[in-house]
Design an enzyme around this catalytic site. Structure first.
Site, PDB file in Angstrom:
ATOM      1  N   TYR A  10       0.838  -1.310   0.025  1.00 50.44           N
ATOM      2  CA  TYR A  10      -0.028  -0.034   0.066  1.00 50.44           C
ATOM      3  C   TYR A  10       0.860   1.187   0.153  1.00 50.44           C
ATOM      4  O   TYR A  10       1.735   1.329   0.865  1.00 50.44           O
ATOM      5  CB  TYR A  10      -1.006   0.012   1.234  1.00 50.44           C
ATOM      6  CG  TYR A  10      -1.822   1.074   1.220  1.00 50.44           C
ATOM      7  CD1 TYR A  10      -2.622   1.530   0.653  1.00 50.44           C
ATOM      8  CD2 TYR A  10      -1.734   2.353   2.204  1.00 50.44           C
ATOM      9  CE1 TYR A  10      -3.599   2.762   0.547  1.00 50.44           C
ATOM     10  CE2 TYR A  10      -2.159   3.454   2.544  1.00 50.44           C
ATOM     11  CZ  TYR A  10      -3.131   3.623   1.778  1.00 50.44           C
ATOM     12  OH  TYR A  10      -4.036   4.693   2.071  1.00 50.44           O
TER      13      TYR A  10
ATOM     14  N   LYS B 177     -12.116   0.583   5.318  1.00 47.02           N
ATOM     15  CA  LYS B 177     -12.265  -0.128   3.966  1.00 47.02           C
ATOM     16  C   LYS B 177     -13.503  -1.182   4.129  1.00 47.02           C
ATOM     17  O   LYS B 177     -14.529  -0.553   4.542  1.00 47.02           O
ATOM     18  CB  LYS B 177     -11.061  -0.975   3.473  1.00 47.02           C
ATOM     19  CG  LYS B 177      -9.822   0.266   3.530  1.00 47.02           C
ATOM     20  CD  LYS B 177      -9.989   1.338   2.466  1.00 47.02           C
ATOM     21  CE  LYS B 177      -8.912   2.276   2.730  1.00 47.02           C
ATOM     22  NZ  LYS B 177      -7.403   1.837   2.822  1.00 47.02           N
TER      23      LYS B 177
HETATM   24  C1  LIG Z   1      -6.136   2.277   3.305  1.00 46.89           C
HETATM   25  C2  LIG Z   1      -5.309   1.315   3.501  1.00 46.89           C
HETATM   26  C3  LIG Z   1      -4.292   1.690   4.371  1.00 46.89           C
HETATM   27  C4  LIG Z   1      -4.290   2.978   5.448  1.00 46.89           C
HETATM   28  O1  LIG Z   1      -5.312   3.153   6.140  1.00 46.89           O
HETATM   29  P1  LIG Z   1      -6.029   4.442   6.251  1.00 46.89           P
HETATM   30  O2  LIG Z   1      -7.349   4.015   7.023  1.00 46.89           O
HETATM   31  O3  LIG Z   1      -6.409   5.185   5.147  1.00 46.89           O
HETATM   32  O4  LIG Z   1      -5.240   5.347   7.142  1.00 46.89           O
HETATM   33  C5  LIG Z   1      -3.331   0.873   4.879  1.00 46.89           C
HETATM   34  N1  LIG Z   1      -3.314  -0.666   4.213  1.00 46.89           N
HETATM   35  C6  LIG Z   1      -3.995  -0.781   3.099  1.00 46.89           C
HETATM   36  C7  LIG Z   1      -3.911  -2.006   2.495  1.00 46.89           C
HETATM   37  C8  LIG Z   1      -5.033  -0.022   2.795  1.00 46.89           C
HETATM   38  O5  LIG Z   1      -5.923  -0.083   1.683  1.00 46.89           O
END
Ligand SMILES: *Cc1c(COP(=O)(O)O)cnc(C)c1O
Length: 378
Positions: free
Chosen positions: A98, A195
């Site tokens: 990421y 997510k």
């Molecule tokens: C979005 C995401 C993050 C970071 O998370 P946030 O809630 O945006 O700070 C870390 N790892 C993955 C795989 C992500 O999709």
């Protein structure tokens, strides 16, 4: 308790004073004490809040962990993990990572003296070669972003334990519905709850789950000391989202399988990356490690340029052009100019991330409409 039942009931007893079925939003910064230091488990809300506790118990339940600490974002959760280490310590991280994680490692922690190696974790020998006497953590992401490669969590956890190295899995892409890394032997599971867990694109949050008492103590120390804590309303929204995780994931996975078949047969499409396809290089591992291949898919175009990808993405109607993933609505993104813009081009290309690569986060709309949307965009 099985998964679907846990998603509704783990840590979710009705509230004691009123019988409220959903945990109330405890919108308070402090808690009355009977005598100095004598309280009901909460003193000041940076350290903890009952709405947050309900969320932590729920995520711990889903990840089969003893405990969970929640944070104000996914990177806030990662930050708390990385702060367990000291200058000179070495971390091995997956190379297909990421973009925000890469930035946190390279631009925040490397200047403080923590060293990072980025390796292709589909090859266990690459990890073995990268291990030094200073290696303290192996950071795994699977399925990877945006190439959807699968790495063998159990094999890496076994290797790490032989060398007394901690392991953490960023389980954001799979969600605990598809994959439970603690059962495969890792020490910590991290989530961007923004997510799939939240699931409705309306809240930012993070979490780390573990069954190691020493690790949870270190995490709670970071919660209290660095203070990247989620507000009670954010915890409530995330809790509410998690209750439908299983049904959302089921539909999104069904839709993604249909879209994968459609893309594979399309003459303008280059490579399709989806662990559910038999042509996927780690298809068998995905079948073994995950209960289903997920709802993220990426593909390149035969005309492999950023321009052709941008043109395609400007034409979709139901696939909204946006960063993020895991919500009920389908999203489309272009990693090399969006989420992975922080990764230098030569690193990106070396990791196999093509210029035209397009990533889809498939939502829970009707599959026919989603396929028709892609068709008109081509
Ligand atoms: C979005 C995401 C993050 C970071 O998370 P946030 O809630 O945006 O700070 C870390 N790892 C993955 C795989 C992500 O999709």
């Amino acid at each position: 308790m099985k998964f679907n039942t846990k998603a509704i009931h783990a840590g979710q007893a009705p509230e004691k004073t009123s019988g409220a079925v959903m945990p109330p939003v405890f919108q308070t910064s402090t808690f009355a004490q009977e005598a100095p230091g004598k309280h009901q488990g909460y003193d000041y809300a940076r350290g903890g809040n009952p709405t947050r506790t309900a969320l932590e118990k729920l995520i711990a339940g889903l990840e089969e962990a003893d405990e969970c600490a929640c944070f104000s974002s996914g990177v806030g959760a990662m930050d708390a993990i990385l702060k367990m280490f000291r200058p000179g310590d070495h971390v091995i991280a997956i190379n297909d990572l990421y973009g925000g994680s890469y930035r946190l490692f390279k631009q925040v922690f490397e200047p403080f003296g923590i060293q990072f190696s980025f390796v292709d974790m589909t090859d266990l020998d690459e990890i073995r070669k990268a291990i030094t006497d200073s290696t303290k953590l192996i950071w795994i992401e699977t399925p990877t972003n945006p190439l959807l490669r699968i790495v063998d969590i159990e094999a890496i956890a076994t290797l790490a334990r032989e060398h007394d190295i901690l392991t953490a899995v960023d389980n954001t892409f799979a969600s605990p519905y598809l994959q439970q890394p603690l059962r495969l032997g890792v020490d910590m599971v991290m989530h961007s709850t923004t997510k799939y867990l939240g699931g409705h694109s309306d809240v930012i949050g993070g979490a780390v789950a573990t069954s190691d008492p020493e690790l949870i103590e270190k995490l709670r120390f970071q919660v209290k000391s660095s203070g990247a804590v989620p507000g009670p309303m954010d915890c409530y929204l995330t809790l509410r989202g998690i209750k439908t995780l299983a049904v959302r994931m089921e539909r999104a996975v069904q839709n993604t399988a249909i879209i994968a078949d459609y893309l594979v047969g399309h003459d303008k499409v280059g490579q399709v990356n989806y662990p559910g396809l038999e042509s996927h290089p780690q298809h068998e591992l995905a079948e073994r490690q995950m209960s289903a291949p997920g709802a993220m898919i990426s593909f390149s175009l035969k005309e492999d340029t950023q321009e052709s990808a941008h043109k395609f993405m400007s034409r979709t109607r139901y696939f909204t052009l946006a960063e993020s993933l895991g919500g009920v609505e389908s999203l489309i993104s272009h990693p090399s100019s969006m989420t992975h813009g922080a990764i230098p081009e030569e690193v990106r290309v070396k990791a196999g991330l093509k210029n035209s690569l397009i990533r889809l986060s498939v939502g829970i709309e009707d599959a026919d409409d989603l396929v028709a949307d892609l068709e008109q965009a081509f």
